[in-house]
Scaffold this motif. Structure first.
Motif, PDB file in Angstrom:
ATOM      1  N   ILE A   1       0.656  -0.813  -0.434  1.00 21.95           N
ATOM      2  CA  ILE A   1       0.148   0.352   0.202  1.00 21.95           C
ATOM      3  C   ILE A   1       1.032   1.162  -0.164  1.00 21.95           C
ATOM      4  O   ILE A   1       0.717   2.066  -0.828  1.00 21.95           O
ATOM      5  N   GLU A   2       2.484   1.471   0.514  1.00 21.38           N
ATOM      6  CA  GLU A   2       2.741   2.169   0.885  1.00 21.38           C
ATOM      7  C   GLU A   2       3.785   3.014  -1.077  1.00 21.38           C
ATOM      8  O   GLU A   2       3.950   3.514  -1.300  1.00 21.38           O
TER       9      GLU A   2
ATOM     10  N   SER B   1     -11.339   2.693  -3.627  1.00 23.75           N
ATOM     11  CA  SER B   1     -12.970   2.749  -2.682  1.00 23.75           C
ATOM     12  C   SER B   1     -12.755   0.793  -3.082  1.00 23.75           C
ATOM     13  O   SER B   1     -14.134   0.115  -2.971  1.00 23.75           O
TER      14      SER B   1
ATOM     15  N   ASN C   1      -6.667  -3.617   2.286  1.00 19.70           N
ATOM     16  CA  ASN C   1      -5.382  -2.044   2.686  1.00 19.70           C
ATOM     17  C   ASN C   1      -5.876  -0.383   1.090  1.00 19.70           C
ATOM     18  O   ASN C   1      -5.918  -0.107   2.021  1.00 19.70           O
TER      19      ASN C   1
ATOM     20  N   ARG D   1      -8.487   0.530   0.349  1.00 16.90           N
ATOM     21  CA  ARG D   1      -9.677   1.585   1.569  1.00 16.90           C
ATOM     22  C   ARG D   1      -8.869   2.602   2.124  1.00 16.90           C
ATOM     23  O   ARG D   1      -9.031   3.761   1.744  1.00 16.90           O
ATOM     24  N   LYS D   2      -7.563   2.453   2.634  1.00 19.71           N
ATOM     25  CA  LYS D   2      -6.737   3.087   3.521  1.00 19.71           C
ATOM     26  C   LYS D   2      -5.947   4.624   2.675  1.00 19.71           C
ATOM     27  O   LYS D   2      -5.907   5.367   3.475  1.00 19.71           O
ATOM     28  N   LEU D   3      -5.995   3.851   1.238  1.00 21.73           N
ATOM     29  CA  LEU D   3      -5.758   5.353   0.613  1.00 21.73           C
ATOM     30  C   LEU D   3      -6.563   6.520   0.261  1.00 21.73           C
ATOM     31  O   LEU D   3      -6.336   7.356  -0.299  1.00 21.73           O
ATOM     32  N   GLN D   4      -7.613   6.362   0.975  1.00 18.78           N
ATOM     33  CA  GLN D   4      -8.604   7.624   1.436  1.00 18.78           C
ATOM     34  C   GLN D   4      -8.663   7.862   2.470  1.00 18.78           C
ATOM     35  O   GLN D   4      -9.098   9.273   2.959  1.00 18.78           O
ATOM     36  N   TYR D   5      -7.524   7.853   3.557  1.00 15.96           N
ATOM     37  CA  TYR D   5      -6.856   8.891   4.668  1.00 15.96           C
ATOM     38  C   TYR D   5      -5.646   9.612   4.462  1.00 15.96           C
ATOM     39  O   TYR D   5      -5.048   8.973   3.901  1.00 15.96           O
TER      40      TYR D   5
ATOM     41  N   LEU E   1      -1.637   9.543   2.762  1.00 14.22           N
ATOM     42  CA  LEU E   1      -1.719   8.602   1.941  1.00 14.22           C
ATOM     43  C   LEU E   1      -2.370   8.840   0.559  1.00 14.22           C
ATOM     44  O   LEU E   1      -2.148   8.654  -0.895  1.00 14.22           O
TER      45      LEU E   1
ATOM     46  N   GLU F   1     -14.961  12.021   8.026  1.00  7.59           N
ATOM     47  CA  GLU F   1     -14.143  11.271   6.500  1.00  7.59           C
ATOM     48  C   GLU F   1     -14.308  12.093   5.315  1.00  7.59           C
ATOM     49  O   GLU F   1     -14.145  12.607   3.968  1.00  7.59           O
TER      50      GLU F   1
END
Ligand SMILES: Cc1cc2nc3c(=O)[nH]c(=O)nc-3n(C[C@H](O)[C@H](O)[C@H](O)COP(=O)(O)O)c2cc1C
Length: 336
Positions: free
Chosen positions: A148-149, A174, A180, A182-186, A189, A226
């Motif tokens: 994800i990074e 999404s 992981n 969806r972690k890109l929405q926060y 990141l 959010e």
């Protein structure tokens, strides 16, 4: 009426097999005259959005034509735009089968496809071959094996390869079926992703003298706070559009007796209200600076209207097409 008879037969077979079978049949030369006849009965209702001109407000949502194999035949349904993908830099199989499940009693679908696709090069080739003159959106994602990074790299690779051929590019952060994602929405990141894709868009614009709008596709499972944060960042980075929403992980939307499926994203009628709520919050906070493409649970003309009332400039359909067939799209176009 005719479609509901065919649907009875299609619903007897595995959903993914039915999907492939239907698309292949619809694509066959034998029924070309039916497709051409069908498209003639669809009125033009031109509309502008993200600087592009659409033949009408109704589009095909991502996921049905992941590799762009069926662009020309799907366009004959009358869609004002077709979003192909999600496509990733490298081909990948996706999750093990079975991975699509129907819940007909509530017009729902659960899928855990996991970005099965033949890769960006294959898709670009298909767009090059396509004769469709309308709007083609390309929905891009990251490969399963990309951490994800490092995800931004995957999006940049896809933007670079598809930029010249796409009418717009949709950034899928999404899907619930890629770990992981969806972690890109926060937080950082999200900000870094928006910053880097905007930079890449600028470089591509200089290279090709062609501006290709970029839209971000978000989840329906975000809180109000959010969504406000996301709206602020979209405005800050001058993103061209937002697609709301992808499928939900909120299984409370399925009556307990119908819920024997343990994982995957839920779409169709059960998602309708949740996605409308997201659109309303976005609309209030984006203050008309960024257009919204509304998607989730459109199963009637009224449901399509409601999306527009909530603030969507364009709408997309997936599950509604499975439950109500191609004529349903024409009905919406005529009545919206
Ligand atoms: C089988 C299936 C596969 C999907 N694949 C994708 C995909 O690859 N990328 C994506 O952004 N959305 C995908 N979606 C989500 C749809 O594009 C859409 O956002 C969602 O289904 C809500 O719309 P609907 O209620 O009209 O189906 C998929 C949906 C389904 C049912």
């Amino acid at each position: 009426m005719f479609y509901y008879l065919i649907r009875k037969l299609l619903f007897l077979i595995d959903p993914e097999k039915a999907h492939t079978l239907t698309l292949k049949y619809f694509n066959s030369k034998k029924i070309q005259f039916i497709r051409n006849f069908f498209i003639k009965s669809i009125p033009l209702k031109k509309t502008k959005c993200m600087g592009l001109t659409f033949n009408n407000k109704i589009g095909l949502a991502a996921g049905m034509d992941k590799n762009g194999d069926y662009i020309d035949s799907l366009s004959k349904i009358g869609f004002g735009f077709i979003e192909v993908g999600t496509v990733t830099p490298l081909p990948q199989y996706g999750n093990p089968k079975p991975r699509i499940f129907r819940i007909p009693s509530i017009e729902g679908i659960i899928n855990k496809m996991g970005f099965n696709n033949f890769g960006i090069d294959y898709l670009v080739n298909n767009i090059k071959k396509s004769k469709f003159k309308g709007i083609i959106g390309v929905n891009i994602g990251k490969n399963k094996n990309t951490k994800i990074e490092d995800a931004i790299k995957d999006y940049l690779i896809c933007i670079e390869k598809v930029y010249f051929y796409a009418s717009y590019i949709a950034i899928n952060i999404s899907s619930p079926n890629t770990i992981n994602l969806r972690k890109l929405q926060y937080g950082t990141l999200f900000k870094n992703l928006l910053r880097d894709i905007k930079k890449k868009q600028g470089e591509m614009y200089s290279k090709y003298s062609k501006y290709v709008p970029i839209a971000i596709k978000i989840s329906p499972d975000l809180s109000k706070k959010e969504l406000i944060d996301i709206s602020n960042q979209l405005i800050h980075y001058k993103i061209d559009g937002v697609i709301a929403t992808n499928t939900t992980l909120d299984y409370s939307l399925i009556p307990e007796t119908k819920n024997n499926i343990q994982e995957g994203g839920l779409s169709g009628l059960p998602l309708q209200k949740k996605s409308n709520d997201v659109i309303s919050i976005l609309y209030k906070n984006l203050k008309r600076k960024i257009p919204i493409i509304g998607v989730g649970g459109i199963n009637s003309i009224n449901a399509a209207r409601e999306k527009i009332v909530c603030g969507a400039s364009l709408i997309q359909i997936y599950s509604g097409l499975i439950y109500h067939g191609p004529n349903f799209v024409r009905k919406i176009i005529k009545n919206l």
